[in-house]
Every structure is written in C-alpha cells, then in structure tokens.
Motif scaffolding. Structure first.
Motif, PDB file in Angstrom:
ATOM      1  N   ALA B  86      29.555  41.136  35.742  1.00 27.92           N
ATOM      2  CA  ALA B  86      29.597  42.055  36.940  1.00 27.92           C
ATOM      3  C   ALA B  86      30.790  40.910  37.972  1.00 27.92           C
ATOM      4  O   ALA B  86      30.334  39.844  38.554  1.00 27.92           O
ATOM      5  N   ILE B  87      31.471  42.361  39.136  1.00 23.52           N
ATOM      6  CA  ILE B  87      31.746  42.322  39.565  1.00 23.52           C
ATOM      7  C   ILE B  87      30.825  40.471  40.661  1.00 23.52           C
ATOM      8  O   ILE B  87      30.483  41.625  41.482  1.00 23.52           O
ATOM      9  N   GLU B  88      31.252  39.532  41.143  1.00 26.08           N
ATOM     10  CA  GLU B  88      30.828  39.323  42.319  1.00 26.08           C
ATOM     11  C   GLU B  88      31.269  39.603  43.985  1.00 26.08           C
ATOM     12  O   GLU B  88      30.237  38.927  44.624  1.00 26.08           O
ATOM     13  N   GLU B  89      31.973  39.594  44.036  1.00 26.78           N
ATOM     14  CA  GLU B  89      32.796  39.880  45.700  1.00 26.78           C
ATOM     15  C   GLU B  89      33.658  40.723  45.635  1.00 26.78           C
ATOM     16  O   GLU B  89      34.147  41.463  44.934  1.00 26.78           O
ATOM     17  N   GLY B  90      33.710  41.406  46.646  1.00 33.15           N
ATOM     18  CA  GLY B  90      34.681  42.772  47.329  1.00 33.15           C
ATOM     19  C   GLY B  90      34.308  43.520  46.942  1.00 33.15           C
ATOM     20  O   GLY B  90      33.018  43.749  47.071  1.00 33.15           O
ATOM     21  N   LYS B  91      35.051  44.716  46.989  1.00 33.96           N
ATOM     22  CA  LYS B  91      34.338  46.543  46.961  1.00 33.96           C
ATOM     23  C   LYS B  91      33.723  46.990  46.051  1.00 33.96           C
ATOM     24  O   LYS B  91      33.016  47.637  46.173  1.00 33.96           O
ATOM     25  N   TRP B  92      33.690  45.901  44.682  1.00 36.00           N
ATOM     26  CA  TRP B  92      33.244  46.365  43.812  1.00 36.00           C
ATOM     27  C   TRP B  92      32.157  45.689  42.966  1.00 36.00           C
ATOM     28  O   TRP B  92      31.692  45.416  41.875  1.00 36.00           O
ATOM     29  N   LYS B  93      31.694  44.909  44.428  1.00 34.31           N
ATOM     30  CA  LYS B  93      30.405  43.561  43.872  1.00 34.31           C
ATOM     31  C   LYS B  93      29.115  44.599  43.138  1.00 34.31           C
ATOM     32  O   LYS B  93      29.059  45.824  43.262  1.00 34.31           O
ATOM     33  N   GLY B  94      28.654  43.465  41.741  1.00 35.04           N
ATOM     34  CA  GLY B  94      27.694  44.109  41.287  1.00 35.04           C
ATOM     35  C   GLY B  94      28.288  45.420  40.387  1.00 35.04           C
ATOM     36  O   GLY B  94      27.337  45.949  39.388  1.00 35.04           O
ATOM     37  N   TYR B  95      29.874  45.965  40.547  1.00 41.36           N
ATOM     38  CA  TYR B  95      29.838  46.775  39.087  1.00 41.36           C
ATOM     39  C   TYR B  95      30.613  46.000  38.181  1.00 41.36           C
ATOM     40  O   TYR B  95      31.195  44.911  38.550  1.00 41.36           O
ATOM     41  N   VAL B  96      30.964  46.407  36.975  1.00 36.24           N
ATOM     42  CA  VAL B  96      31.316  45.716  35.696  1.00 36.24           C
ATOM     43  C   VAL B  96      33.103  46.721  35.312  1.00 36.24           C
ATOM     44  O   VAL B  96      32.230  48.261  35.239  1.00 36.24           O
ATOM     45  N   ALA B  97      33.817  46.111  35.233  1.00 29.10           N
ATOM     46  CA  ALA B  97      34.856  47.064  35.173  1.00 29.10           C
ATOM     47  C   ALA B  97      35.316  47.465  33.056  1.00 29.10           C
ATOM     48  O   ALA B  97      34.952  46.785  32.614  1.00 29.10           O
ATOM     49  N   TYR B  98      34.990  48.838  33.022  1.00 28.58           N
ATOM     50  CA  TYR B  98      34.986  48.928  31.410  1.00 28.58           C
ATOM     51  C   TYR B  98      36.274  49.905  31.366  1.00 28.58           C
ATOM     52  O   TYR B  98      36.865  50.052  32.276  1.00 28.58           O
ATOM     53  N   PRO B  99      36.655  49.912  29.954  1.00 30.41           N
ATOM     54  CA  PRO B  99      38.493  50.508  29.567  1.00 30.41           C
ATOM     55  C   PRO B  99      38.679  51.917  30.354  1.00 30.41           C
ATOM     56  O   PRO B  99      37.281  52.430  30.136  1.00 30.41           O
ATOM     57  N   ASN B 100      39.223  51.978  31.506  1.00 29.39           N
ATOM     58  CA  ASN B 100      39.851  54.285  30.646  1.00 29.39           C
ATOM     59  C   ASN B 100      40.481  53.870  29.952  1.00 29.39           C
ATOM     60  O   ASN B 100      41.054  54.848  29.542  1.00 29.39           O
ATOM     61  N   ILE B 101      39.420  54.388  28.616  1.00 29.78           N
ATOM     62  CA  ILE B 101      40.062  55.071  27.796  1.00 29.78           C
ATOM     63  C   ILE B 101      39.080  56.708  26.871  1.00 29.78           C
ATOM     64  O   ILE B 101      38.149  56.538  27.268  1.00 29.78           O
TER      65      ILE B 101
END
Lengths: 134, 139
Positions: B86-101
C-alpha cells in the motif's frame, strides 16, 4: 522456329501468368499489412491488363496476316502497383478489407490455374504434333 | 513468387510478436512489482506495425514491428490499507496500484491477431500452390 510458339496462345498465357504472379505478391502484401496503421491497399488493374493483352494479341494477328511475325512483347502490360480504390478507411487510416482481399487472391489463383492448365494442354498438343502421336 | 512467401512470413512474425505482447499483458494483469521487486504496477505493452518495403522489388510490401510502446496511463488504485504494498504517503495513501489492463480489450486483440495469422497462413498455402502449378508445366 519462332513460329512454333508465336502461332499459339502461349505468349499471351505467359503474360497472364506473369501478371497473376505479380498481383499475388501485391495481394499477399495487402493481407500482411492488415493491421498496419495508415496502410493503403495496392493492386494491379486487371481490366487494363486484359485490354492491353487483347490489343497486343490482336495487333500480333494483324501483323501475322501481313506475313510478318509480330511477337507479343512485355511492353509494360502492367505498369507498377497503384493504390487500390478508396474504400472504407478504418480509424487507423488502414483500408484493407480482409474479405475483399481474400476474394481477389482466390480469383487471381483461379486465373493462374486457368493459364497453367491451358498452357499445359498447348504444350501437350505441340508434343503430339512433334512426335506424331495423339 | 517466392517473395510473396517472404511477405506472408513477415506478417506471421509481426502477428506472433503482437500475440506475445498480449500474452505478457494478460499474464501480468496482477503484477504489482517490477523485475527488481520494487512496487510498480505493470504497464501494458502495445506492438506498433509498420510497412516494410525491403522484402520485394515489385511494389508489394511486408510488415514489421517498428516499436513496442509502453502504456503510460494511470494505474488502477484500490483501497487496501493493510496490503504490504500500500502507498504510504501522498494523495493515494492506503491505496495499492494495480496494472491498468482491460482484459476484454486484450482478448479481442488476441482474437484479431489469431485471425490475421490464419489469413496469412492461408495466403502462404495459395502461394505454394501457385508455385507448384507453375512447376507442373515442366512435367
């Protein structure tokens, strides 16, 4: 000895074959570029070729009648590829329609077979005449 | 006559490359890290085709892969605060980046590629027939 071939349809068939083979190459290229953005299909004009060939054959007959052999020459019966008629252009600028191309390829194949078959029977006739056997 | 075989082969190679790219995209549909293991969602690859005039002298042209583009659209963010990546800081804190496929797009592309491959195999078959017929004059 030129007469043995010139008096038959072999030279005309030879031109047809050569045309069919050139055209097949172009059509194969069109299908190969089915997914190339911006590609415009290429073709040889069959009608134009047939007319030129007919004219050439006719002229040769006339020349023969005058007692002079006028061989059928290559005389650029098919002068290079050209962009085929404008058709539906897809969003990527490509205009290759697979159905049309396949139809053209198979028509062209039949033209080729026709010329080959006729040519073979011409040669068989010649051989029969030479060996005096039917 | 033989160069039409070359042309069709070039298309087979190009379509095969495209199918490889599509397979890679689908295989990596949930790859969250890159080759080194750093968190970075996989980016889809797109194969770009270009006409190749070097194969034939008579004006017919083959096809080649000119480049393989990497999709630079935003990854898909899913809120998974307990996920180790999970992203630890910034706008997307707490989110996980998944491939945009988009699986649908990839599958449709794969079908199109398969059909194009088949069409070119068909043309090769015809090219061989023409050659065989021509040779039969000799017999």
């Amino acid at each position: 000895m030129l007469g043995i071939f010139q008096s038959s349809t072999i030279p005309a068939l030879e031109q047809s074959l050569s045309f069919a083979q050139k055209r097949h190459e172009l059509l194969a290229g069109n299908l190969a570029n089915m997914d190339t953005p911006g590609y415009r299909s290429r073709d040889l004009d069959v009608g134009e070729f047939q007319n030129a060939l007919a004219e050439s054959v006719h002229n040769s007959r006339v020349a023969n009648a005058a007692g002079r052999v006028g061989p059928i020459t290559r005389d650029d019966l098919f002068a290079g590829p050209r962009a085929a008629t404008e058709q539906v252009v897809f969003h990527d600028g490509n205009d290759v329609s697979m159905e049309n191309q396949i139809m053209n390829i198979s028509k062209n194949q039949h033209l080729h077979s026709l010329a080959i078959t006729t040519m073979r029977s011409q040669f068989a006739l010649l051989r029969a005449a030479i060996t005096e056997r039917a | 006559m033989l160069s039409s075989l070359d042309i069709s082969t070039s298309a087979l190679v190009a379509q095969r490359t495209r199918l490889n790219a599509i397979s890679g995209n689908i295989a990596n549909i949930s790859s969250l890290t890159d080759e080194e293991g750093n968190p970075s969602a996989y980016r889809a690859r797109q194969v770009v085709f270009q006409t190749d005039d070097s194969l034939s002298t008579s004006g017919a042209s083959g096809v080649k892969v000119s480049e393989i583009k990497t999709d630079d659209s935003e990854p898909l963010y899913r809120y998974q605060p307990n996920h180790p990546l999970a992203i630890e800081e910034g706008k997307w804190k707490g989110y996980v980046a998944y491939p945009n496929i988009d699986l649908t797009t990839e599958m449709v592309d794969a079908l199109e590629t398969t059909r194009a491959y088949e069409a070119n195999v068909g043309v090769m078959e015809i090219s061989k027939n023409l050659g065989r017929e021509t040779l039969s004059i000799l017999a």
